[in-house]
Design a protein around this motif. Structure first.
Motif, mmCIF file in Angstrom:
data_model
loop_
_atom_site.group_PDB
_atom_site.id
_atom_site.type_symbol
_atom_site.label_atom_id
_atom_site.label_comp_id
_atom_site.label_asym_id
_atom_site.label_seq_id
_atom_site.Cartn_x
_atom_site.Cartn_y
_atom_site.Cartn_z
ATOM 1 N N ASN A 105 82.783 -8.188 31.527
ATOM 2 C CA ASN A 105 82.000 -6.538 32.132
ATOM 3 C C ASN A 105 81.317 -7.617 32.826
ATOM 4 N N TYR A 106 81.064 -8.339 33.328
ATOM 5 C CA TYR A 106 79.982 -9.382 34.483
ATOM 6 C C TYR A 106 79.875 -8.402 35.146
ATOM 7 N N GLY A 107 78.747 -8.730 35.648
ATOM 8 C CA GLY A 107 78.459 -7.641 36.546
ATOM 9 C C GLY A 107 79.133 -6.066 37.138
ATOM 10 N N LYS A 108 79.988 -5.383 36.641
ATOM 11 C CA LYS A 108 80.745 -4.824 36.355
ATOM 12 C C LYS A 108 79.785 -3.405 36.006
ATOM 13 N N VAL A 109 78.899 -3.044 36.819
ATOM 14 C CA VAL A 109 77.715 -1.845 36.739
ATOM 15 C C VAL A 109 79.352 -0.140 36.975
ATOM 16 N N THR A 110 78.680 0.722 35.686
ATOM 17 C CA THR A 110 79.484 1.823 35.685
ATOM 18 C C THR A 110 78.242 3.351 35.893
ATOM 19 N N SER A 111 77.129 2.851 35.864
ATOM 20 C CA SER A 111 75.532 3.669 35.741
ATOM 21 C C SER A 111 74.526 2.340 36.428
ATOM 22 N N MET A 112 73.878 3.580 37.345
ATOM 23 C CA MET A 112 72.821 3.168 37.937
ATOM 24 C C MET A 112 72.124 3.997 37.842
ATOM 25 N N GLY A 113 70.644 4.392 37.891
ATOM 26 C CA GLY A 113 69.893 5.170 38.688
ATOM 27 C C GLY A 113 68.121 4.685 38.087
ATOM 28 N N ILE A 114 67.353 5.787 37.959
ATOM 29 C CA ILE A 114 65.774 5.283 38.626
ATOM 30 C C ILE A 114 65.115 6.078 37.422
ATOM 31 N N ASP A 115 64.135 6.001 36.356
ATOM 32 C CA ASP A 115 64.003 6.607 35.600
ATOM 33 C C ASP A 115 62.493 6.724 35.090
ATOM 34 N N PRO A 116 62.241 7.553 34.392
ATOM 35 C CA PRO A 116 60.955 7.364 33.977
ATOM 36 C C PRO A 116 60.798 6.626 32.427
ATOM 37 N N ILE A 117 59.856 6.363 32.588
ATOM 38 C CA ILE A 117 60.167 4.723 31.151
ATOM 39 C C ILE A 117 59.862 5.279 30.257
ATOM 40 N N GLU A 118 59.752 6.379 29.710
ATOM 41 C CA GLU A 118 59.361 7.910 28.771
ATOM 42 C C GLU A 118 61.031 7.872 28.445
ATOM 43 N N LYS A 119 61.920 8.129 29.448
ATOM 44 C CA LYS A 119 63.261 8.307 28.981
ATOM 45 C C LYS A 119 64.015 7.241 27.561
ATOM 46 N N LYS A 120 63.463 6.099 28.281
ATOM 47 C CA LYS A 120 64.474 5.341 27.070
ATOM 48 C C LYS A 120 64.540 5.221 25.866
#
Length: 284
Positions: free
Chosen positions: A48-63
């Motif tokens: 799965n190296y480099g295989k990105v299924t999801s990407m986004g920009i979130d508020p850090i509080e959502k982690k």
């Protein structure tokens, strides 16, 4: 795909993975329990190296991270695979299978993260969505580049990893949110893991980076007063300043048990505050 770290070659082209406590012995052409590491010709590869299924920009509080870089944004990235089997997994389509993905090498991810500094006040990358540690090599390579450009690395993880690989990665990690699904053995028996492994990860990580812990409350499994008191007391023995997120479960994937009442979550939060300085209710 990249040749994996942390494995041993065995006779008959078999390999044994040493990344996590499952210690999978993998036949040629097969993957381990996590679905992300495959034996090809007697060598282990991170498929799965480099295989990105999801990407986004979130508020850090959502982690969720409530006491690290508050008010900032972070690039969130995930692949596929997981080394636990939670029947209520909200991301089961990527953790339990091999969905569509796009290739994103570490250099591309690091450039994107840097490009978002002015656009969104991005502070770095969070490895999340699926279990990021089953893609250990990708996280390690990306984390080195992100650190080099003076940004932050965040892991959102189940904490199910062996001590030695974690020790290799931790110097590049700034913050972690670690799932502690329960303090007792039966909390992990039905998920395919062991409580002591995750407790060890929390202790190890807390010595080197900012750590917050999440416990998802699943009715009938980890929602008793006694267990939350035991869990918060243990966490306080590591460091009473570690934030604990007591989060509300919702029916997902293979589990249709009704969600606990919000009042239950708030009651458990107040109990945990008897032992810990920072306790937060989640999903309420």
């Amino acid at each position: 795909m990249k040749q994996a770290l942390w494995y041993d070659m065995l006779e008959g082209k078999r390999v044994q993975c040493r990344l996590c406590p499952h210690s999978c012995i993998i036949e040629d052409g097969k993957t381990g329990f996590c679905l992300a590491r495959m034996n090809l010709g007697g060598k282990l590869f991170s498929v799965n190296y480099g295989k990105v299924t999801s990407m986004g920009i979130d508020p850090i509080e959502k982690k969720p991270l409530r006491r690290f870089m508050r008010g900032s944004k972070i690039v969130s990235v995930g692949s596929y695979g997981c080394n636990l089997r939670c029947p209520y997994c909200q991301n089961h389509t990527i953790s339990m299978g091999k969905p569509k993905s796009r290739s994103t090498n570490p250099e591309e991810l690091s450039r994107f993260s840097l490009s978002q500094v002015k656009m969104s006040w991005n502070v770095g990358v969070a490895y999340t969505y699926n279990e990021p540690l089953v893609g250990f090599e990708y996280v390690l390579d990306c984390a080195k580049l992100i650190r080099r450009q003076n940004q932050h690395n965040v892991l959102v993880t189940n904490g199910y990893i062996n001590e030695e690989p974690l020790a290799e990665l931790l110097p590049y990690i700034d913050a972690m949110n670690i799932d502690l699904k329960g303090i007792r053995d039966d909390s992990y028996d039905w998920l395919g893991g062991k409580t002591e492994v995750v407790k060890r990860t929390i202790r190890q990580a807390a010595k080197q980076c900012h750590v917050e812990v999440t416990t998802l409350i699943v009715p009938g499994h980890n929602d008793s007063t006694e267990e939350i008191l035991e869990l918060s007391k243990w966490l306080a023995s590591v460091d009473a300043e570690i934030p604990l997120h007591i989060s509300r479960y919702f029916p997902r994937y293979q589990l249709d048990t009704p969600a606990p009442p919000e009042d239950t979550i708030h009651h458990l939060v107040e109990l945990a505050k008897l032992n810990l300085a920072h306790v937060y209710a989640g999903n309420c």
